[in-house]
Enzyme design. Structure first.
Site, short mmCIF file in Angstrom:
data_model
loop_
_atom_site.label_atom_id
_atom_site.label_comp_id
_atom_site.label_asym_id
_atom_site.label_seq_id
_atom_site.Cartn_x
_atom_site.Cartn_y
_atom_site.Cartn_z
N GLU A 1 0.85 -1.20 0.00
CA GLU A 1 0.00 0.00 0.00
C GLU A 1 0.87 1.24 0.00
O GLU A 1 1.81 1.34 0.79
CB GLU A 1 -0.86 0.07 1.27
CG GLU A 1 -2.02 -0.87 1.31
CD GLU A 1 -2.82 -0.67 2.60
OE1 GLU A 1 -2.73 0.42 3.20
OE2 GLU A 1 -3.50 -1.62 2.99
N ASP B 1 -6.26 8.85 10.60
CA ASP B 1 -4.91 8.45 10.97
C ASP B 1 -4.50 8.95 12.34
O ASP B 1 -4.82 10.07 12.73
CB ASP B 1 -3.91 8.96 9.93
CG ASP B 1 -3.97 8.14 8.66
OD1 ASP B 1 -3.76 6.91 8.76
OD2 ASP B 1 -4.23 8.71 7.59
#
Lengths: 266, 408
Positions: A50, A61
């Site tokens: 990724e 995040d």
């Protein structure tokens, strides 16, 4: 026809192990080292890789990926630049590449144009953490037209009916988040969670990879016994952030990746 | 139906109501991490039930009357009107509410809802600190734990409100990422909510965020317009010609405009032009931005061409946000509301002028609406009626304004 990504996960299953899926922040600490990291992760046995497009407001995040994103943006990373980086990586590694991006950069480039550029770069799939299936119609159409996998997330809190809807739109693998939290959260693996994960995997009809908070080889091993793939992001990025210099950071991240990959063999 | 809605005109069936997924035309919706989707469904259900529940509305009404001090006065600013030499100007005095701004209308509604859902912990973001204070107040009233995220830059310029929140028993969590102001406080509150979603309710302070927030916050704020419309009708025997409110993310404006949506009344939203639109240092998402996705909704925002969110600038911390609610975005496109900007300096002049002519110190946010009225009213006939939302009082801004004046 199975996608390049689901084939990569199936190959790992044929060797009786979970696939290893590392995450790197695109353009962190700089383009050259990011590219080197992708190549070394592939050499360490990553099955899928990724690459994240840094965003100014990464609300899914935790502090680690926020910090790496901020650093990458300060170093000049852009969505188009990360796609160019992915294109260079795709020419040099055989593991399928997945782009992880927030939705606004996709929207501003245009969903069709983003899908076209990602496919042209050799990217196999895209994860958009702030785009639930309800809002994803235009993106799914654009991605299908370019044969890009649309990877959606399900979590510990996702009910059965909702899960069926998510699975209908998912290609490549289902990204299962085993906790309520952002990336890099403290993960506690218990039997309830492993049972829920096993249940999702039995009904999914496509590979299930687990991510968010997988920090140690031990955790990867425990999840790898139940899931088709294990995603490690913040822990790798943290190695790079905490190292004395960028090259040491790269080496430390690769070393952690090797250890995670090794325990998945057992 | 709460009492304050009884006398309001029934909007036509499609007017101002989003679709079931919370879309106002192409705007709104839910662009959030999957973890939040079940919580947003739960919140939507709870809100739908509560707003039709007489018990809920009675409790909220009682608090609005006896705790907040509603209805708030409609005051005709005759000296200021005369000095401008034009229209009659009426101020809707949200500055006279308990805690000093309209924010309390929303936080009480949401705290009651949180209690109804069995949530034990309240979180919020704040810019100027008014929403944080209003949330801390409501949480104290209900005995709920409260944590408020605030950018470190805002904590410096709104130090008084930080102390107020702490006195009210809330914890203020400094946010030092990104622009260190409201945008980053929202990011951090969303991350907290994702992690604690089972027992935490997130009280968003404006008409932004994923569905049902824009609809829900408008609902709780629409008391402003409902009262003001009735008060103007009683006082002058007709509707106002023009209604003006400041727009950061847009909650006081939405609360004011909603009641007038179907009336032949000009609606004007005033955004923060900061140092001037040409400088790029502003917070005018509608006048100087473009559509995109921020904090869970599709709306007008300030961004780079590649989709990175830009930092906003305004003298008023409560307007210093790079996005604006989805319904405002739709109202801009449809042309039903006119949006304009005033600069930091113009807002400051209006701030001083209202203080000197009427003895009312307005919040710097509200002073943006006043600044536009100032240039509008002079050219209107003497019998024209302008209604302005004075969304908050300026006590919190006194030391900031003093510092600016000393620099001049």
């Amino acid at each position: 026809m199975a996608s390049k990504i689901s084939r990569a996960l199936s190959r790992a299953q044929e060797s009786n192990r979970a696939a290893f899926i590392p995450f790197v922040t695109g353009g962190f600490p700089d383009d050259q080292r990011c590219l080197a990291l992708v190549k070394q992760l592939a050499a360490a046995g990553a099955d899928v890789i990724e690459i994240g497009i840094p965003f100014s407001d990464p609300l899914a995040d935790g502090p680690t990926i926020q910090a790496s994103s901020q650093r990458a943006l300060e170093a000049g990373a852009t969505p188009a630049g990360v796609l160019r980086l992915a294109a260079r990586a795709a020419g040099q590694v055989s593991a399928p590449l997945v782009i992880m991006t927030y939705y606004n950069p996709v929207l501003q480039m245009g969903a069709d144009e983003f899908a076209r550029r990602a496919a042209a770069a050799g990217v196999a799939g895209v994860i958009i953490p702030d785009l639930p299936p309800e809002e994803a119609g235009p993106w799914i159409t654009a991605a299908r037209a370019q044969d890009l996998d649309t990877i959606f997330m399900a979590t510990l809190l996702t009910g059965d009916r909702r899960l069926r809807g998510i699975l209908r739109d998912s290609r490549g693998f289902l990204y299962y988040v085993p906790l309520a939290g952002v990336t890099g959260s403290g993960l506690e693996i218990d039997t309830t969670m492993l049972k829920a994960l096993g249940q999702v995997r039995r009904t999914a009809g496509l590979p299930v990879a687990v991510g968010f908070g997988v920090a140690t080889p031990e955790q990867a091993a425990a999840l790898g016994r139940v899931a088709d793939g294990v995603i490690v992001g913040s822990a790798l990025v943290r190695e790079m952030l905490e190292a004395g210099d960028p090259d040491q950071g790269l080496a430390a991240a690769v070393s952690l990746a090797q250890r995670v990959r090794a325990v998945l063999e057992d | 139906m709460p009492q304050w809605l009884d006398s309001s005109p029934k909007p036509s069936s499609d007017h101002g109501e989003p679709d079931p997924q919370g879309h106002f035309g192409p705007y709104g919706g839910r662009f959030v991490p999957e973890t939040l989707m079940p919580a947003l469904d739960e919140l939507s259900r709870a809100f739908d039930q509560a707003r039709d529940d007489p018990g809920f509305n009675q409790e909220l009404d009682d608090l609005l009357v006896n705790y907040v001090g509603r209805e708030t006065p409609l005051y005709e600013a005759t000296r200021w009107s005369r000095s401008l030499g034009g229209a009659r100007i009426f101020l809707k005095r949200e500055d006279l509410t308990h805690t000093g701004a309209h924010k309390i209308n929303n936080t009480l509604g949401q705290v009651l809802l949180a209690r109804r859902m069995g949530k034990t912990r309240i979180i919020a973001e704040t810019g100027a600190g008014q929403h944080g204070v209003a949330t801390a107040t409501a949480a104290a009233l209900m005995g709920l734990e409260c944590l408020v995220y605030m950018g470190t830059r805002d904590m410096e310029r709104q130090a008084l409100n930080v102390t107020r929140m702490q006195m009210l028993g809330a914890e203020v969590a400094p946010v030092s990422s990104g622009s260190r102001s409201l945008k980053d406080a929202v990011n951090q509150a969303i991350r907290d909510w994702v992690a604690g979603v089972a027992h935490t309710h997130y009280i968003i302070g404006s008409v932004i965020g994923p569905h049902p927030y824009p609809l829900m916050v408008r609902h709780f704020q629409s008391v402003i317009g409902v009262e003001a419309r009735r008060q103007v009708l009683n006082r002058v025997g007709r509707l106002p010609d023009t209604v003006v409110a400041c727009v950061g993310a847009g909650s006081n404006a939405m609360g004011m405009f909603h009641a007038f949506r179907d009336d032949p009344v000009e609606l004007i939203g005033v955004e923060a032009g900061g140092l001037g639109m040409a400088t790029g240092q502003h917070a005018a998402s509608l006048c100087g931005g473009s559509p995109g996705v921020l904090h869970g909704a599709h709306l007008y925002l300030l961004q780079e061409p590649d989709g990175q969110i830009r930092e906003a600038h305004s003298i008023a911390a409560g307007l210093d946000y790079p996005g604006v609610g989805p319904e405002h975005s739709q109202l801009k496109d449809s042309g039903r509301v006119t949006y304009t900007t005033v600069t930091d300096d113009q807002a400051l002049d209006a701030f001083m002028e209202l203080a000197r002519t009427e003895g009312i110190i307005p919040a710097l946010e509200s002073a943006h609406a006043l600044a536009h009225v100032r240039r509008l009213a002079r050219d209107m006939p003497g019998d024209a009626v302008v209604l302005v939302c004075l969304s908050g009082r300026g006590d919190k801004d006194v030391s900031q304004v003093q510092a600016i004046l000393e620099e001049r």
